[in-house]
Design an enzyme around this catalytic site. Structure first.
Site, PDB file in Angstrom:
ATOM      1  N   HIS A 126       0.817  -1.223   0.000  1.00  0.00           N
ATOM      2  CA  HIS A 126       0.000   0.000   0.000  1.00  0.00           C
ATOM      3  C   HIS A 126       0.852   1.276   0.000  1.00  0.00           C
ATOM      4  O   HIS A 126       0.318   2.362  -0.262  1.00  0.00           O
ATOM      5  CB  HIS A 126      -0.932   0.034   1.209  1.00  0.00           C
ATOM      6  CG  HIS A 126      -1.949  -1.072   1.220  1.00  0.00           C
ATOM      7  ND1 HIS A 126      -2.781  -1.319   0.155  1.00  0.00           N
ATOM      8  CD2 HIS A 126      -2.251  -2.010   2.161  1.00  0.00           C
ATOM      9  CE1 HIS A 126      -3.559  -2.364   0.445  1.00  0.00           C
ATOM     10  NE2 HIS A 126      -3.253  -2.798   1.645  1.00  0.00           N
ATOM     11  N   ASP A 163      -2.392 -10.833  -2.272  1.00  0.00           N
ATOM     12  CA  ASP A 163      -3.016 -10.271  -1.074  1.00  0.00           C
ATOM     13  C   ASP A 163      -4.435  -9.842  -1.474  1.00  0.00           C
ATOM     14  O   ASP A 163      -4.647  -9.382  -2.593  1.00  0.00           O
ATOM     15  CB  ASP A 163      -2.204  -9.070  -0.585  1.00  0.00           C
ATOM     16  CG  ASP A 163      -2.677  -8.531   0.759  1.00  0.00           C
ATOM     17  OD1 ASP A 163      -1.972  -8.772   1.749  1.00  0.00           O
ATOM     18  OD2 ASP A 163      -3.737  -7.884   0.802  1.00  0.00           O
ATOM     19  N   HIS A 165      -6.227  -7.436  -0.520  1.00  0.00           N
ATOM     20  CA  HIS A 165      -6.381  -6.000  -0.739  1.00  0.00           C
ATOM     21  C   HIS A 165      -5.604  -5.615  -1.999  1.00  0.00           C
ATOM     22  O   HIS A 165      -4.575  -6.220  -2.299  1.00  0.00           O
ATOM     23  CB  HIS A 165      -5.835  -5.202   0.446  1.00  0.00           C
ATOM     24  CG  HIS A 165      -6.489  -5.544   1.751  1.00  0.00           C
ATOM     25  ND1 HIS A 165      -5.985  -6.517   2.592  1.00  0.00           N
ATOM     26  CD2 HIS A 165      -7.591  -5.047   2.346  1.00  0.00           C
ATOM     27  CE1 HIS A 165      -6.779  -6.605   3.666  1.00  0.00           C
ATOM     28  NE2 HIS A 165      -7.748  -5.723   3.548  1.00  0.00           N
ATOM     29  N   ASP A 246      -4.491 -12.845   3.533  1.00  0.00           N
ATOM     30  CA  ASP A 246      -5.707 -12.370   4.188  1.00  0.00           C
ATOM     31  C   ASP A 246      -6.978 -12.726   3.420  1.00  0.00           C
ATOM     32  O   ASP A 246      -8.079 -12.387   3.849  1.00  0.00           O
ATOM     33  CB  ASP A 246      -5.643 -10.858   4.471  1.00  0.00           C
ATOM     34  CG  ASP A 246      -4.981 -10.063   3.372  1.00  0.00           C
ATOM     35  OD1 ASP A 246      -4.838 -10.601   2.250  1.00  0.00           O
ATOM     36  OD2 ASP A 246      -4.599  -8.906   3.613  1.00  0.00           O
TER      37      ASP A 246
END
Ligand code: ZN
Length: 312
Positions: A126, A163, A165, A246
């Protein structure tokens, strides 16, 4: 199985990034990964991650961010945003996390290992050129990709992000870089809200958005039908993996309902991709994963598949 041991880069400093009580991105995450790998996977070579150099970081980050993260000289934790904490131990952790990826890239490029895993935190995908966000201080995998381009002169580097996200930072850093292809499947709507399929950059971005509750079949379909063919067409000389776990059904931050075997399956596909195009060169870097038992289980499944041990 490979007779050659699989290098795993980590560093004790990565435990000293202190996000405070109750934060899901905790030092215990790295403990869960390291313990599970030590207990359940043989044939690993544990290596101490070096620090990334300022020059390596400046390939993708603005001096202002490096100043904020590395030179703050803080004596107590401070919030950079509601999710992201900088503690007295964070600068060293961030340097080692990014340095692990650089060292792993150097190792696989030297032919010293076909694949390598970086068991590090804080995570990175991120973080943008100028901003820490979403638990991420420096964009570890972007630093590694830029190193592969500039130090090793590669013309085609794939960054594969599973991931759950979207890796907004990685995408933004490489959106105008024709030598990097970024491929991600992620839950939407979910933090950080980027990664629409129409986000194509200069044709080098491939985003698959998955609805909450998608499950194994739709996750695998997105990779099999859309993302893996795009990666094959790119013919990467090096495969870098943002390995976040995740998406697992036990994870508190997402609702995509995957199993450990889904990560093993995708990892095996990426190992084959690297074998077809990249002389088997693959570097995987830990990103998210917030249910500790699931994180340990998925890390074991992933690393075994990196070793070639996932039978389909
Ligand atoms: Zn994540």
């Amino acid at each position: 199985m490979d007779a050659q041991p699989l290098p795993v880069f980590t560093h004790a400093a990565c435990f000293a990034h202190d996000t405070g009580p109750g934060h899901v991105e905790s030092p215990a995450r790295l403990g869960a990964v390291v313990t599970a790998l030590r207990d359940h996977v043989s044939g690993l070579e544990w290596l101490e991650a070096p620090r990334a150099t300022r020059g390596q970081l400046l390939r993708v980050h603005e001096p202002l961010l490096l100043h904020a993260v590395l030179e703050g000289g803080i004596d107590q934790p401070m919030q950079l945003d509601p999710d992201t904490v900088l503690s007295p131990g964070s600068a060293e952790a961030a340097l080692r996390a990014a340095g692990a990826v650089v060292a792993a890239v150097d190792m696989v490029m030297a032919g010293a290992g076909h694949a390598a895993f970086c068991a590090v935190r804080p995570p990175g995908h991120h973080a943008t050129a100028a901003h820490a966000m979403g638990f991420c201080l420096l964009n570890n995998i972007a630093v590694g990709a830029a190193h592969a381009l500039e130090r090793h002169g590669l013309a085609r580097v794939a960054v594969v992000d599973f991931d759950i996200h979207h890796g907004n930072g990685t995408q933004a850093i490489f959106a105008a870089e024709p030598r990097v292809l970024y491929a991600s499947a992620h839950e939407m709507p979910l933090f950080p809200g980027t990664g629409l399929p129409r986000d194509r950059g200069i044709g080098n971005l491939h985003n698959a958005a998955l609805r909450p509750g998608s499950g194994s079949a739709r996750f695998r379909e997105a990779w099999r039908e859309r993302l893996l063919p795009a990666l094959d067409g790119f013919e990467p000389q090096l495969v870098l993996v943002s390995a976040g776990f995740d998406g697992h059904r036990a994870d508190p931050l997402a609702n995509i309902e995957l199993e450990a075997d889904d990560f093993a399956w995708l990892t095996a596909e990426l190992v084959e991709l690297a074998a077809r195009h990249a002389d088997r060169r693959l570097v995987s870097v830990l990103e998210g994963g917030y249910d500790l038992p699931a994180l340990g289980e998925c890390s074991v499944a992933h690393v075994r598949a990196l070793q070639g041990g996932h039978a389909r």
